[in-house]
Design a protein around this motif. Structure first.
Motif, PDB file in Angstrom:
ATOM      1  N   VAL A 182       4.176  -0.952   3.574  1.00  0.00           N
ATOM      2  CA  VAL A 182       3.457   0.412   3.705  1.00  0.00           C
ATOM      3  C   VAL A 182       4.604   1.613   3.137  1.00  0.00           C
ATOM      4  CG1 VAL A 182       2.401   2.163   5.318  1.00  0.00           C
ATOM      5  CG2 VAL A 182       2.189  -0.233   5.406  1.00  0.00           C
ATOM      6  N   ASN A 207     -10.312   4.093  -1.556  1.00  0.00           N
ATOM      7  CA  ASN A 207     -10.468   4.799  -0.153  1.00  0.00           C
ATOM      8  C   ASN A 207     -10.913   3.729   0.920  1.00  0.00           C
ATOM      9  OD1 ASN A 207     -13.293   4.290  -0.462  1.00  0.00           O
ATOM     10  ND2 ASN A 207     -13.604   5.998  -1.780  1.00  0.00           N
ATOM     11  N   MET A 263       0.330   8.721  11.488  1.00  0.00           N
ATOM     12  CA  MET A 263       0.017   7.267  11.001  1.00  0.00           C
ATOM     13  C   MET A 263       0.598   6.001  11.717  1.00  0.00           C
ATOM     14  SD  MET A 263       0.677   8.041   6.908  1.00  0.00           S
ATOM     15  CE  MET A 263      -0.816   8.777   6.218  1.00  0.00           C
ATOM     16  N   LEU A 322       5.133   5.469   1.876  1.00  0.00           N
ATOM     17  CA  LEU A 322       4.650   6.999   1.490  1.00  0.00           C
ATOM     18  C   LEU A 322       5.640   7.707   0.441  1.00  0.00           C
ATOM     19  CD1 LEU A 322       4.150   8.057   5.076  1.00  0.00           C
ATOM     20  CD2 LEU A 322       2.262   7.250   3.234  1.00  0.00           C
ATOM     21  N   PHE A 378      -6.160   6.229   5.512  1.00  0.00           N
ATOM     22  CA  PHE A 378      -4.999   5.458   5.010  1.00  0.00           C
ATOM     23  C   PHE A 378      -4.735   4.120   5.850  1.00  0.00           C
ATOM     24  CE2 PHE A 378      -0.224   4.518   4.198  1.00  0.00           C
ATOM     25  CZ  PHE A 378      -0.308   4.298   2.995  1.00  0.00           C
ATOM     26  N   SER A 379      -4.984   4.099   7.030  1.00  0.00           N
ATOM     27  CA  SER A 379      -4.939   2.876   7.809  1.00  0.00           C
ATOM     28  C   SER A 379      -5.903   1.957   7.717  1.00  0.00           C
ATOM     29  CB  SER A 379      -4.658   3.327   9.447  1.00  0.00           C
ATOM     30  OG  SER A 379      -6.124   3.761   9.890  1.00  0.00           O
ATOM     31  N   ILE A 395       0.928  -1.123  -0.084  1.00  0.00           N
ATOM     32  CA  ILE A 395       0.152   0.050   0.124  1.00  0.00           C
ATOM     33  C   ILE A 395       0.829   1.071   0.150  1.00  0.00           C
ATOM     34  CG2 ILE A 395      -1.579   1.295   1.236  1.00  0.00           C
ATOM     35  CD1 ILE A 395      -2.756  -1.255   0.019  1.00  0.00           C
ATOM     36  N   TRP A 407       1.484  11.531  -1.964  1.00  0.00           N
ATOM     37  CA  TRP A 407       1.124  12.655  -1.427  1.00  0.00           C
ATOM     38  C   TRP A 407       0.993  13.832  -2.437  1.00  0.00           C
ATOM     39  CZ3 TRP A 407       3.623  13.616   3.838  1.00  0.00           C
ATOM     40  CH2 TRP A 407       3.130  12.398   4.653  1.00  0.00           C
ATOM     41  N   GLY A 435       1.194   5.365  -0.542  1.00  0.00           N
ATOM     42  CA  GLY A 435       0.697   6.898  -0.606  1.00  0.00           C
ATOM     43  C   GLY A 435       1.270   7.537  -1.468  1.00  0.00           C
ATOM     44  N   SER A 471      -4.479   8.971   1.322  1.00  0.00           N
ATOM     45  CA  SER A 471      -3.078   8.926   1.846  1.00  0.00           C
ATOM     46  C   SER A 471      -3.052  10.004   2.624  1.00  0.00           C
ATOM     47  CB  SER A 471      -2.217   8.253   1.080  1.00  0.00           C
ATOM     48  OG  SER A 471      -1.758   9.652   0.116  1.00  0.00           O
ATOM     49  N   ILE A 491      -2.219   4.984  -3.474  1.00  0.00           N
ATOM     50  CA  ILE A 491      -3.468   5.883  -2.854  1.00  0.00           C
ATOM     51  C   ILE A 491      -3.094   7.247  -2.908  1.00  0.00           C
ATOM     52  CG2 ILE A 491      -5.176   6.101  -0.851  1.00  0.00           C
ATOM     53  CD1 ILE A 491      -4.430   3.040  -2.051  1.00  0.00           C
TER      54      ILE A 491
END
Ligand code: PEP
Length: 255
Positions: A41, A218, A30, A43, A246-247, A10, A14, A12, A240, A236
């Motif tokens: 995970v 989502n 987060m 980002l 996000f979690s 997953i 931004w 994110g 995110s 995402i």
């Protein structure tokens, strides 16, 4: 999910959101929410936030990525950032070929291929984005289009290096629009991409490759999308930027 078969990721994206201090704040929010994740995970934050993101995520299960990188190692490319620089900072992932780069910044399949190869040479993991516009979907050329984008992006990439590529299927019409592909549409195209990978390399490489869906995923629709056999995670955007949402997606990928 299919954790026994493939790594769920997953990630994110931004986009152009959050300052360095906001980055620290959001990652701190987060961390406790995603600490038990049974998936990777990541980002992907703006360049200027990378340092703050690395510091805030240190010691946690959150890994940090960039949203683009250049196809040369250094030189007269004002405003660009090379993968050598990202690597030295400790960055692990980079998104390449996002539709917003293709749409607004003249990114082509050829430059995507050059950037991707340069990033892989530096040992970064690449999240390669492919996907059709609404017109292309209506013209019935989604499969050919996505196959062509995938093939050109991976030209000259060895089977070994392809292990560091994650593909994000992102229908352009679903990005930031609130219109999500149905789980069947996402599954269909992710399966097509996996077949393309099998044709380029072999079945093992295709079976091992993480293929994400991205486009208005989502907290509400993640469960269904991530439940599909060929959808191994998500890229995402909007969701995110909200720790709680996000979690929930991370938890859906951890089932
Ligand atoms: C994205 O930016 O890659 C994306 C999927 O955005 P959103 O989730 O906001 O549609």
């Amino acid at each position: 999910m299919k954790k026994n078969v493939r790594n769920a990721i997953i990630a994110g994206n931004w986009k152009m959101n959050k300052t360095p201090s906001e980055t620290t704040e959001l990652i701190n929010a987060m961390k406790p929410l995603v600490k038990d994740a049974d998936c990777k995970v990541v980002l992907c934050v703006p360049f200027v936030d990378l340092d703050a993101a690395l510091k805030a995520s240190a010691g946690s299960n959150i890994e940090i990525g960039a949203q683009n990188c250049h196809f040369e190692k250094s030189g007269a490319f004002t405003g660009e950032v090379s993968p050598v620089m990202l690597k030295e900072m400790g960055i692990k992932y980079v998104i390449i070929g996002h539709s917003e780069r293709r749409q607004y910044f003249g990114e082509t399949d050829e430059t995507v291929n050059k950037r991707l190869k340069n990033a892989l040479e530096e040992g970064l993991k690449v999240i390669l984005c492919v996907g059709e516009t609404l017109t292309q979907r209506e013209q019935g050329i989604t499969a050919e289009l996505v196959a062509t984008q995938t093939k050109i992006a991976l030209l000259g990439v060895s089977k070994e290096d392809a292990k560091n590529v994650i593909i994000a299927y992102e229908p352009v019409w679903a990005i930031g629009t609130g219109k999500t592909a149905t789980s069947d549409q996402a599954e269909e195209v992710c399966a097509i991409i996996r077949k393309v990978i099998a044709d380029i390399y072999d079945d093992n490489t295709a079976e091992g490759m993480t293929i994400q869906y991205g486009g208005s995923m989502n907290a509400k629709n993640a469960d269904e999308l991530l439940g599909k056999v060929n959808v191994d995670g998500g890229l995402i955007g909007g969701a995110s930027l909200k720790a709680e949402d996000f979690s929930v997606i991370v938890k859906a990928a951890s089932k």
